[in-house]
Design a protein around this motif. Sequence first.
Motif, short mmCIF file in Angstrom:
data_model
loop_
_atom_site.label_atom_id
_atom_site.label_comp_id
_atom_site.label_asym_id
_atom_site.label_seq_id
_atom_site.Cartn_x
_atom_site.Cartn_y
_atom_site.Cartn_z
N TYR A 178 -6.88 0.58 11.50
CA TYR A 178 -8.15 0.04 10.96
C TYR A 178 -8.76 -0.89 11.79
O TYR A 178 -10.11 -0.76 11.79
CB TYR A 178 -7.35 -0.69 9.43
N THR A 184 -5.63 -2.25 2.44
CA THR A 184 -5.78 -2.54 3.91
C THR A 184 -6.84 -3.58 3.99
O THR A 184 -6.74 -4.44 4.82
CB THR A 184 -5.69 -1.38 4.74
N GLY A 196 -5.30 8.18 -0.19
CA GLY A 196 -6.42 7.60 0.65
C GLY A 196 -7.02 6.29 0.47
O GLY A 196 -7.23 5.48 0.80
N LEU A 234 -14.04 2.62 9.43
CA LEU A 234 -13.43 2.43 8.28
C LEU A 234 -13.72 1.24 7.56
O LEU A 234 -13.36 0.95 6.50
CB LEU A 234 -11.54 2.42 8.91
N TYR A 258 -9.72 9.47 4.77
CA TYR A 258 -8.26 9.31 4.85
C TYR A 258 -7.34 10.27 4.18
O TYR A 258 -6.45 10.91 4.50
CB TYR A 258 -7.84 7.77 4.89
N TYR A 317 -2.66 4.18 8.90
CA TYR A 317 -3.67 3.48 8.43
C TYR A 317 -4.02 2.10 8.65
O TYR A 317 -5.05 1.35 9.37
CB TYR A 317 -4.18 3.59 7.02
N TYR A 318 -2.99 1.07 8.54
CA TYR A 318 -2.84 -0.33 8.89
C TYR A 318 -3.28 -0.54 10.37
O TYR A 318 -3.92 -1.62 10.75
CB TYR A 318 -1.81 -1.07 8.28
N PHE A 349 2.11 6.66 6.30
CA PHE A 349 0.68 6.96 6.22
C PHE A 349 0.10 5.42 6.25
O PHE A 349 -0.95 5.08 6.67
CB PHE A 349 0.14 7.94 5.25
N SER A 380 -14.08 5.52 3.47
CA SER A 380 -12.81 5.44 4.43
C SER A 380 -11.63 6.13 3.73
O SER A 380 -10.96 6.93 4.11
CB SER A 380 -12.66 4.02 4.53
N SER A 411 0.74 -1.20 -0.18
CA SER A 411 0.15 -0.10 0.04
C SER A 411 0.77 1.28 0.06
O SER A 411 0.43 2.11 -0.82
CB SER A 411 -0.96 0.03 1.08
N ILE A 417 -4.63 3.13 -0.17
CA ILE A 417 -4.35 2.65 1.23
C ILE A 417 -5.70 1.95 1.64
O ILE A 417 -5.62 0.48 2.22
CB ILE A 417 -3.64 3.49 2.02
N ALA A 418 -6.67 2.54 1.72
CA ALA A 418 -7.80 1.81 2.28
C ALA A 418 -8.20 0.52 1.49
O ALA A 418 -8.49 -0.41 2.30
CB ALA A 418 -8.99 2.83 2.13
#
Length: 153
Positions: A82, A147, A140, A88, A99, A78-79, A74, A95, A11, A143-144
């Motif tokens: 979460y 994850t 955002g 999230l 983010y 987030y990880y 970042f 999400s 990510s 990564i969302a």
Amino acid sequence: MTSKSKTILYSGLLAGTLDILAAIFVYSVILHQTTAEKILQSIASGIFKQHAYTGGTQMVFYGLLLHYFIAFAFAYFYYKIYPHVPILKKNIVVSGIVYGIFVWIVMNLIVLPIVFPKLPSKEFDLPLIISVLILIVCIGLPIAFVTKKSYEL
């Protein structure tokens, strides 16, 4: 490599790559405001100050490294949050949007003013909207998505 490490690595690489490519494409190719080299030197100037603009290719490389370091930070954050922030998990698009806005706030209202105390004030204009959209789409959302997929496995 653990699933956690793979998720953060993937990510972070995906978000960092999309973000820097979007910045170069928008600000260098479309708007003709700067060059790819200057974008990366500007990132490096967060550490190396004015020397970043006279340090040549080495500073471009350091800018790229710093850019990916920030993207990995970042992705890691987030990880880690979460599983503890139920909202999230509900909607990946919402999400990712939230983010991306969070990343913009952290970078533009906290980090950059600390690193560069004499920044011009922010105006609600097209460049601001573009910068927020880049972070939503390139940081955002990827990564969302990555994850969420990792936690579903």
